[in-house]
Design an enzyme around this catalytic site. Structure first.
Site, PDB file in Angstrom:
ATOM      1  N   ASN A  12     -46.976  54.274  51.701  1.00 38.44           N
ATOM      2  CA  ASN A  12     -45.836  54.771  50.937  1.00 38.44           C
ATOM      3  C   ASN A  12     -45.489  56.131  51.542  1.00 38.44           C
ATOM      4  O   ASN A  12     -46.161  57.126  51.281  1.00 38.44           O
ATOM      5  CB  ASN A  12     -46.225  54.897  49.456  1.00 38.44           C
ATOM      6  CG  ASN A  12     -45.059  55.327  48.588  1.00 38.44           C
ATOM      7  OD1 ASN A  12     -43.990  55.681  49.098  1.00 38.44           O
ATOM      8  ND2 ASN A  12     -45.269  55.301  47.296  1.00 38.44           N
ATOM      9  N   ARG A  92     -43.860  50.415  51.396  1.00 37.20           N
ATOM     10  CA  ARG A  92     -42.944  50.523  50.267  1.00 37.20           C
ATOM     11  C   ARG A  92     -41.628  51.077  50.801  1.00 37.20           C
ATOM     12  O   ARG A  92     -41.606  52.125  51.446  1.00 37.20           O
ATOM     13  CB  ARG A  92     -43.510  51.476  49.219  1.00 37.20           C
ATOM     14  CG  ARG A  92     -42.538  51.661  48.100  1.00 37.20           C
ATOM     15  CD  ARG A  92     -43.002  52.675  47.101  1.00 37.20           C
ATOM     16  NE  ARG A  92     -42.016  52.754  46.038  1.00 37.20           N
ATOM     17  CZ  ARG A  92     -41.740  53.843  45.369  1.00 37.20           C
ATOM     18  NH1 ARG A  92     -42.381  54.966  45.632  1.00 37.20           N
ATOM     19  NH2 ARG A  92     -40.832  53.827  44.422  1.00 37.20           N
ATOM     20  N   HIS A 181     -38.124  50.488  40.791  1.00 37.06           N
ATOM     21  CA  HIS A 181     -39.448  50.154  40.212  1.00 37.06           C
ATOM     22  C   HIS A 181     -39.674  48.643  40.195  1.00 37.06           C
ATOM     23  O   HIS A 181     -40.480  48.143  39.406  1.00 37.06           O
ATOM     24  CB  HIS A 181     -39.582  50.660  38.751  1.00 37.06           C
ATOM     25  CG  HIS A 181     -39.643  52.141  38.603  1.00 37.06           C
ATOM     26  ND1 HIS A 181     -39.136  52.781  37.505  1.00 37.06           N
ATOM     27  CD2 HIS A 181     -40.172  53.108  39.383  1.00 37.06           C
ATOM     28  CE1 HIS A 181     -39.333  54.091  37.614  1.00 37.06           C
ATOM     29  NE2 HIS A 181     -39.957  54.299  38.760  1.00 37.06           N
ATOM     30  N   HIS A 209     -41.503  50.863  32.305  1.00 37.18           N
ATOM     31  CA  HIS A 209     -42.252  51.668  33.276  1.00 37.18           C
ATOM     32  C   HIS A 209     -41.958  53.129  32.937  1.00 37.18           C
ATOM     33  O   HIS A 209     -40.851  53.621  33.168  1.00 37.18           O
ATOM     34  CB  HIS A 209     -41.788  51.310  34.697  1.00 37.18           C
ATOM     35  CG  HIS A 209     -42.449  52.116  35.772  1.00 37.18           C
ATOM     36  ND1 HIS A 209     -43.362  51.585  36.663  1.00 37.18           N
ATOM     37  CD2 HIS A 209     -42.344  53.425  36.097  1.00 37.18           C
ATOM     38  CE1 HIS A 209     -43.781  52.528  37.485  1.00 37.18           C
ATOM     39  NE2 HIS A 209     -43.177  53.657  37.169  1.00 37.18           N
ATOM     40  N   GLY A 211     -43.181  56.563  33.832  1.00 40.03           N
ATOM     41  CA  GLY A 211     -43.933  57.531  34.651  1.00 40.03           C
ATOM     42  C   GLY A 211     -43.138  58.815  34.717  1.00 40.03           C
ATOM     43  O   GLY A 211     -42.510  59.216  33.733  1.00 40.03           O
ATOM     44  N   ARG A 242     -35.051  63.868  35.118  1.00 38.42           N
ATOM     45  CA  ARG A 242     -33.725  63.239  35.240  1.00 38.42           C
ATOM     46  C   ARG A 242     -33.141  62.951  33.865  1.00 38.42           C
ATOM     47  O   ARG A 242     -33.859  62.537  32.954  1.00 38.42           O
ATOM     48  CB  ARG A 242     -33.818  61.917  36.012  1.00 38.42           C
ATOM     49  CG  ARG A 242     -34.186  62.101  37.455  1.00 38.42           C
ATOM     50  CD  ARG A 242     -34.164  60.758  38.190  1.00 38.42           C
ATOM     51  NE  ARG A 242     -35.138  60.782  39.245  1.00 38.42           N
ATOM     52  CZ  ARG A 242     -35.972  59.777  39.546  1.00 38.42           C
ATOM     53  NH1 ARG A 242     -35.905  58.648  38.875  1.00 38.42           N
ATOM     54  NH2 ARG A 242     -36.829  59.901  40.526  1.00 38.42           N
ATOM     55  N   MET A 286     -45.438  64.875  29.774  1.00 30.71           N
ATOM     56  CA  MET A 286     -45.516  64.449  28.378  1.00 30.71           C
ATOM     57  C   MET A 286     -46.748  65.012  27.668  1.00 30.71           C
ATOM     58  O   MET A 286     -46.705  65.318  26.475  1.00 30.71           O
ATOM     59  CB  MET A 286     -45.504  62.911  28.332  1.00 30.71           C
ATOM     60  CG  MET A 286     -45.375  62.344  26.965  1.00 30.71           C
ATOM     61  SD  MET A 286     -43.910  62.933  26.094  1.00 30.71           S
ATOM     62  CE  MET A 286     -42.685  61.743  26.617  1.00 30.71           C
ATOM     63  N   VAL A 334     -47.158  57.437  31.213  1.00 32.22           N
ATOM     64  CA  VAL A 334     -46.985  57.564  29.763  1.00 32.22           C
ATOM     65  C   VAL A 334     -47.258  56.221  29.071  1.00 32.22           C
ATOM     66  O   VAL A 334     -47.958  56.159  28.051  1.00 32.22           O
ATOM     67  CB  VAL A 334     -45.553  58.049  29.426  1.00 32.22           C
ATOM     68  CG1 VAL A 334     -45.365  58.164  27.920  1.00 32.22           C
ATOM     69  CG2 VAL A 334     -45.251  59.383  30.104  1.00 32.22           C
ATOM     70  N   GLU A 387     -48.654  48.888  42.139  1.00 32.04           N
ATOM     71  CA  GLU A 387     -47.639  48.545  43.143  1.00 32.04           C
ATOM     72  C   GLU A 387     -48.266  48.313  44.513  1.00 32.04           C
ATOM     73  O   GLU A 387     -47.824  47.453  45.269  1.00 32.04           O
ATOM     74  CB  GLU A 387     -46.596  49.674  43.217  1.00 32.04           C
ATOM     75  CG  GLU A 387     -45.696  49.701  41.994  1.00 32.04           C
ATOM     76  CD  GLU A 387     -45.083  51.059  41.729  1.00 32.04           C
ATOM     77  OE1 GLU A 387     -45.813  51.975  41.286  1.00 32.04           O
ATOM     78  OE2 GLU A 387     -43.875  51.209  41.952  1.00 32.04           O
TER      79      GLU A 387
END
Ligand code: ADP
Length: 407
Positions: A12, A92, A181, A209, A211, A242, A286, A334, A387
């Site tokens: 990756n 990836r 994702h 998902h 994260g 975001r 979080m 999370v 992944e």
């Protein structure tokens, strides 16, 4: 025929990093994993776990090719051909545009297609391609496979992937929703079917998902039919930094009222918004927000409430899109590790047939489990995503499909 013990290296490649994991397939055993960071800076760092031993190398690494060379030397001896040959490499790749609904063996045409999608993923596709080129240079002749984050969502119907914009934007500039994702959503959907002991083809799932980046997918019979990220990973849920969904007139409004340039708006929405923005700059993590909220911080509470509210909105929407719901799946940082957020998302959702077993939810951190109550019509699953393993499996399957000579 089954190949005996192939080694598949999963890469990756980011703009200044290479994350790697070496799998022995088909056993799916991880022989080594690691992360090279700060490529191009004076002090690059390679952290690696090899044969249950930790290694740390700190020295200047100028580019991805040099970095990959160091990783390969570590994995397989100085000549990269020694006692541990690498049989195939899975990469990836973030954006495959409309050209890839499946993983692809890397050819000149595939490299060109990844390059054609630079405009759609300017931060990700260029380093992904750098990783592919470095691998070709370092291990010429070894099969390379590109696994695209967007590919899984290529099954979305046009009414889910098109924006209500003039047709030319789609035809001339490929403006549509792609979703991301995908490898993670595909992995957890498969695991969910296995956990429920039902064929994936027969079930409807919503996967979350959650994260640093967050997205949800509506998955019917194993196929993605809608997802919350769009042309770019900015659309949809509230994420670490975001914004997710905002009124589309916001950029024009900000340019008129705050004289912000397109670039500044881009940075604002991608890097300064989400949990970080809502919490007044406190944190995008979080864990920090949950602690601050417990200590009475109102901004942290608002950030978490907005995050959970957005997930609930998409959950209702996707239940309607699917027409039936068999399971809800939580994954990524999370989703896997925060019972508190899962409980808040699921508060009073009996309208969707979702009943949490509170005690079991509290106990489940980072492990696979069904956390629904016995009588819940819809199952609620926690599935740690993987992944890298999915990419290793895809790569291995393409090795097998090519026949023994490929290895
Ligand atoms: P990435 O998207 O970078 O792969 P992850 O899936 O590892 O990220 O998720 C990272 C996020 O998960 C962190 O920012 C943090 O907010 C969150 N997280 C990790 N552990 C916990 C936890 N125990 N409780 C709540 N949130 C957590």
């Amino acid at each position: 025929m089954i190949h005996p013990g192939l080694r598949v290296l999963v890469l990756n490649s980011g703009s200044s990093s290479i994350k790697f994991e070496l799998f022995r397939m088909p056993e799916e055993e991880v022989e080594s994993s690691g992360l090279l960071e700060r490529i191009g800076e004076p002090e690059s760092r390679l952290k690696c776990r090899l044969d249950d031993k930790d290694e740390l190398i700190e020295r200047r690494v100028h580019d991805h090719s040099e970095g990959l060379g160091i990783i390969l030397d570590l994995l397989s001896g100085p000549a990269s051909t020694g006692s541990r040959p690498i049989d195939a490499i899975g990469h990836r790749v973030v954006h495959g545009g409309e050209g890839f609904a499946e993983p692809a063996i890397v050819t000149k045409e595939v490299e060109e297609a990844i390059e054609d999608n630079f405009a759609l993923a300017p931060l990700h596709n260029p380093p992904n391609l750098m990783g592919i080129r470095a691998a070709r240079e370092r291990l010429p002749g070894v099969l390379q496979v590109a696994v695209f984050d967007t590919a899984f969502h290529q099954t979305m119907p046009p009414h889910a992937y098109r924006y209500a914009l003039p047709e030319e934007l789609y035809l001339e500039h490929q403006v549509r929703r792609y979703g991301f994702h995908g490898t993670s959503h595909r992995y957890v959907a498969k695991r969910a079917a296995e956990m429920l002991r039902r064929p994936l083809e027969d079930i409807s799932i919503v996967s979350c998902h959650l994260g640093n980046g967050c997205s949800m997918a509506a998955i019917k019979g194993g196929l993605s039919i809608d997802t919350s990220m769009g042309l770019t990973p900015l659309e949809g849920l509230v994420m670490g930094t975001r914004s997710g969904d905002v009124d589309p007139s916001l950029p024009a409004f900000l340019s008129r009222t705050a004289q912000m340039s397109p670039k500044e708006v881009d940075v604002l929405l991608n890097k300064k918004s989400g949990l970080l923005g809502l919490s007044g700059g406190l944190s995008n993590d979080m864990r920090v927000l949950l602690e601050s909220e417990a200590a009475g911080d109102e901004k942290a509470r608002l950030a978490i409430d907005t995050y959970c509210h957005r997930i609930r909105k998409y959950l209702g929407a996707y239940a309607a899109v699917l027409g039936r719901l068999d399971a809800l799946v939580f994954t990524a940082g999370v989703g896997e590790r925060s019972p508190a957020i899962r409980a808040r998302v699921l508060e009073e959702l009996s309208i969707l047939g979702l009943h949490l077993n509170d005690a079991r939810n509290q106990r489940v951190v980072g492990i696979e489990a069904d956390i629904a109550s016995e009588d819940s019509p819809v199952r609620i699953l926690v599935v740690p995503t993987n992944e890298e393993l999915m990419i290793a499996r895809d790569t291995y399957e393409l090795v097998l499909a090519r026949g023994p000579s490929a290895a």
